[in-house]
Design an enzyme around this catalytic site. Sequence first.
Site, PDB file in Angstrom:
ATOM      1  N   HIS A   1      14.487 -16.755  25.087  1.00 14.46           N
ATOM      2  CA  HIS A   1      14.046 -15.656  25.022  1.00 14.46           C
ATOM      3  C   HIS A   1      14.346 -14.669  26.058  1.00 14.46           C
ATOM      4  CE1 HIS A   1      11.435 -16.411  21.610  1.00 14.46           C
ATOM      5  NE2 HIS A   1      11.479 -17.634  21.856  1.00 14.46           N
TER       6      HIS A   1
ATOM      7  N   ASP B   1      15.794  -7.893  31.445  1.00 10.34           N
ATOM      8  CA  ASP B   1      14.835  -8.347  30.433  1.00 10.34           C
ATOM      9  C   ASP B   1      15.648  -8.910  29.139  1.00 10.34           C
ATOM     10  OD1 ASP B   1      12.418  -8.706  29.544  1.00 10.34           O
ATOM     11  OD2 ASP B   1      11.660  -6.838  29.628  1.00 10.34           O
TER      12      ASP B   1
END
Length: 521
Positions: free
Chosen positions: A156, A365
Site C-alpha cells: 500500500h 505517498d
Amino acid sequence: MRLVVVSNRVTIPDRHEKVMAGGLAVALREALEQRGGLWFGWSGAVSEGSPTQIRQVQHGNVTYAVTDLSEAERQSYYLGFSNRALWPLMHYRLGLTEFQRSDYMGYLGVNRRFARALAGLIKPDDLIWIHDYHLIPLAAELRRRGVTNRIGYFHHIPWPAAEVIDALPFSATLIRTMAAYDLVGMQTEVDARNLIGGLVSLCGGRTDGRRVRLGSRETSVQAFPIGIDVEGFRKLAAASVRQAATPLRATRESLGERKLVIGVDRLDYSKGIVQRLEAFGEFLRNHPEERGRVSLLQVAPPSRSDVPEYAELDRQSDEVAGRLNAQLGEFDWTPIRVVKKAYSRKALAGFYRRAQVGLVTPMRDGMNLVAKEYIAAQNPADPGVLVLSRFAGSAQQMGEALIVNPFDSHEVAEAIRTALAMPKTERIRRFERLYALIAATDIDWWTRQYLLALSGDKPSAETLAAGGLRKEPRAGARRAGRGEASAASSPPSEAGVGKMSAGSRGKRSAAGGSHLALVRP
C-alpha cells in the site's frame, strides 16, 4: 474458492454494528462475504508472556481469526522494524531509518508465528491475499510449511528504487521473499519497476525487459491503483448540504463568506504537513490582498505518538501554525486552524464539499486517497480545485489536478493562488475528467481486478488497454496535466454523477500495466 485475507491489524465487527466506516476495510469485508472466507491478523491487543492463542469469531459468511502480540513483539515487529526501519525507508527518508538486528529478528519471528497459525486454517483451494509491509515475508514462511495455494500481496505504500532499499541491512534477503508470491500488487508503475529492479540488481535475477528470473517460482508484479467508494462518498457530501454535522456547521458559521483550503492527513512526516503550513504562510505574504479572505483548515489526527519522530512533528506543527497565526492573523481572522483529532467520514465529506481548494501535498505517498475523496465530494456545478503533490501515487492518474513539487513552497503557494482564482468553466472541466477517472477505478474495480489476476484468470481486452488512464502529470501549478479518463462523460449533475458512477461498474478499464517476474534458479 474461499478468500483468505491477512493484514497487520484486524478489527472484529461488533454484532450490533449497523454501519462500518468506508474504505479498504469495507471492500475487503465485502469480498470476503461474497466468496466466504477468513480474515487473519493481529488483534491490536498486547498480552503478557508469549501469546499463541488464536481467537475465531464468525460474523456472517466471514471468520475473523486474531492473535495478540507480546510487548516484546510489539516493540520489535511493529514499532521497531515496521515503523522505524521499513516505513521511513519506503518513503525515501533514509535519515530517519533506524535498523536494529533485534527488531529485524522480531519482525521475522512474528511473521513465522503468523504463518504457523495460519497454515492450520488454510484449505487446499483457498485464495490468499496478504496486505502491506508488515507481512512481506509471510508467503515465504507459508511455503516453508507446505502451502501451495495461490498467494497474493498488495503493497500500500511506495516501493523505493533499489539504490534506496539497498541501504537496509539484509535487504536482498527480505526482497527475495517476494518470490514466494504468485502476484505482487503495487500502487503505481514506478513502484512495480522499482521492485523488479531490486529483484534483478540485489537478488541476482535475470531479466529480458518485462521478465525477471529468480529462484523456482513465477511471480507477476502489477500496478493496481487503489480507489475509493466514490458513489458512497458523493452521497455523504451531498447530504452534508442538507444536514451538516456539528463540526461542519460550526466551521461554516465561523468562516462566513471566506474561502477554505483544506488538508486532511494523519500526523506523519511523510505527509508534508509542516511544509504545507509554511507554503500557505508564503501564499499570504506574497498576496496580502488574500488576507482575511481565505483560511486553511488542517485536520491531522495523531498517529504513533509513542515514536519520538512523531512527537517532534506534533510539536513542530503547533509551533509553525502558532507563529504564522501570530504574524499574519487579525483579531477577527485566524489564517490557519490545525485540528488534531479524527472526524467521521460524514464530517470529512462535508468539509471537502465546503473547501474551494483541496491541498494534498505529501512528500511521498503510495496513493493518497484524500485526493480522490476531495474530488468525489465536490458539487459538480461549482467544484473546488485539487492541488496535488507529484510524489503522491494518485498524481500518476489525476493529471487534471494542479501538480506541484511539495519541496518548493513558492510553487505550492502559487498553486493555491491559481486554484482560488480559477474560472468556473475551467474548474468544471478539470472536475469532470477527474471524477470520471475515479468513478471508473473505484474500490470495487480495484478489488475485482486484483482478485481476477490472483485467481489466474486472463485479463480482458479492456484491462490490457489500461494504460490510457495513467499518464505522467505535468509539473507546474498553472498547467493542466495530461492524465485523462479514456471516455470522460458530459458534465455530471448531482443526479448524473451517481448514475455515472454506478453505471461504470460493469465496463471499467483497468488503470495499470503489468510486469512478470519469473522466479527460477
